[in-house]
Design a protein around this motif. Structure first.
Motif, PDB file in Angstrom:
ATOM      1  N   ALA A 172       0.829  -1.204   0.000  1.00  0.00           N
ATOM      2  CA  ALA A 172       0.000   0.000   0.000  1.00  0.00           C
ATOM      3  C   ALA A 172       0.865   1.256   0.000  1.00  0.00           C
ATOM      4  O   ALA A 172       0.475   2.285  -0.562  1.00  0.00           O
ATOM      5  CB  ALA A 172      -0.938   0.011   1.199  1.00  0.00           C
ATOM      6  N   GLU A 173       2.028   1.196   0.647  1.00  0.00           N
ATOM      7  CA  GLU A 173       2.950   2.323   0.663  1.00  0.00           C
ATOM      8  C   GLU A 173       4.327   1.828   0.260  1.00  0.00           C
ATOM      9  O   GLU A 173       4.711   0.705   0.560  1.00  0.00           O
ATOM     10  CB  GLU A 173       3.004   2.972   2.045  1.00  0.00           C
ATOM     11  N   LEU A 174       5.074   2.703  -0.429  1.00  0.00           N
ATOM     12  CA  LEU A 174       6.374   2.334  -0.959  1.00  0.00           C
ATOM     13  C   LEU A 174       7.316   3.516  -0.794  1.00  0.00           C
ATOM     14  O   LEU A 174       6.971   4.641  -1.157  1.00  0.00           O
ATOM     15  CB  LEU A 174       6.217   1.963  -2.442  1.00  0.00           C
ATOM     16  N   HIS A 200       2.006   6.256  -2.405  1.00  0.00           N
ATOM     17  CA  HIS A 200       0.791   5.584  -1.951  1.00  0.00           C
ATOM     18  C   HIS A 200       0.129   4.881  -3.123  1.00  0.00           C
ATOM     19  O   HIS A 200       0.005   5.461  -4.212  1.00  0.00           O
ATOM     20  CB  HIS A 200      -0.171   6.610  -1.331  1.00  0.00           C
ATOM     21  N   LEU A 201      -0.298   3.651  -2.922  1.00  0.00           N
ATOM     22  CA  LEU A 201      -0.965   2.883  -3.964  1.00  0.00           C
ATOM     23  C   LEU A 201      -2.309   3.536  -4.276  1.00  0.00           C
ATOM     24  O   LEU A 201      -3.177   3.648  -3.417  1.00  0.00           O
ATOM     25  CB  LEU A 201      -1.174   1.434  -3.530  1.00  0.00           C
ATOM     26  N   ALA A 202      -2.458   4.004  -5.517  1.00  0.00           N
ATOM     27  CA  ALA A 202      -3.690   4.675  -5.923  1.00  0.00           C
ATOM     28  C   ALA A 202      -4.620   3.725  -6.661  1.00  0.00           C
ATOM     29  O   ALA A 202      -5.844   3.827  -6.540  1.00  0.00           O
ATOM     30  CB  ALA A 202      -3.359   5.878  -6.809  1.00  0.00           C
ATOM     31  N   GLY A 262      -0.971  -2.967 -14.018  1.00  0.00           N
ATOM     32  CA  GLY A 262       0.017  -2.911 -12.958  1.00  0.00           C
ATOM     33  C   GLY A 262      -0.340  -1.906 -11.876  1.00  0.00           C
ATOM     34  O   GLY A 262      -1.370  -1.234 -11.932  1.00  0.00           O
ATOM     35  N   PRO A 263       0.541  -1.774 -10.875  1.00  0.00           N
ATOM     36  CA  PRO A 263       0.275  -0.859  -9.765  1.00  0.00           C
ATOM     37  C   PRO A 263       0.577   0.594 -10.151  1.00  0.00           C
ATOM     38  O   PRO A 263       1.594   0.885 -10.755  1.00  0.00           O
ATOM     39  CB  PRO A 263       1.218  -1.346  -8.668  1.00  0.00           C
TER      40      PRO A 263
END
Length: 189
Positions: free
Chosen positions: A155-157, A165-167, A173-174
């Motif tokens: 979720a966070e990177l 933040h994963l939107a 893909g992410p």
């Protein structure tokens, strides 16, 4: 390095990369149509994947397996790599399987000879690479191929000292954003 004669099982004709057909496969526009198995192979069907000699298209591989309609004979099909899971290495013991893996290159005078065999180490390397899938990410609309994350993505990177933040996560893909996700408003009771 080939296995020594003591390590080679009796009747082994060669090694091959194998995989199973995934429980859920995607089809249709944007991959929104979820199906069980593929048109030609049921869920969990064992597919033998010969080494690539020609490229049938991006993300597609030639595979040999027992067809959904006739479970006795081996058939050659081109399948999507994304429809396969649980990659591993297995030994080939059947002359019928050798004939199917060889395809047009099969030599009837040498029915037990694989024409383009895998080495055990090369097949294991491919299996390990496919089982540990990592995807490149998109940050604020721009793809970054050198930054990869596991599937499912976190979720966070942390990248370059900033928190992303994963939107969105979909078939492309992410997608990460520098903006934090919106906070849900909860009315006071």
């Amino acid at each position: 390095m080939e296995p020594t004669e003591e390590e080679t099982p009796d009747g082994l004709l060669g090694w091959c990369l194998v995989a199973n057909v995934a429980r859920e496969t995607t089809r249709g526009e944007s991959g929104l149509d979820i199906q069980r198995g593929t048109k030609h192979f049921p869920v969990g069907a064992l597919l033998w994947i010969p080494p690539v000699r020609w490229d049938p298209g991006w993300g597609r591989w030639r595979a040999v397996g027992r067809h959904r309609g006739n479970g006795r004979r081996y058939v050659n099909m081109v399948v999507r790599a994304d429809d396969l899971e649980n990659f591993r290495v297995k030994g080939v013991y059947s002359e019928g399987l050798v004939r199917s893996l060889n395809g047009y290159d099969h030599d009837p005078t040498a029915p037990r000879t694989l024409q383009n065999p895998w080495t055990r180490e090369r097949a294991q390397s491919w299996a390990d690479g496919r089982n540990d899938l990592r995807e490149s990410i998109v940050i604020d609309g721009q793809r970054h191929t050198r930054i990869t994350v596991p599937n499912p993505p976190p979720a966070e990177l942390a990248v370059g000292g900033e928190i992303l933040h994963l939107a969105q996560y979909g078939i492309r893909g992410p997608h990460y954003s520098r903006m934090p996700p919106p906070v849900e408003w909860v009315p006071e009771s």
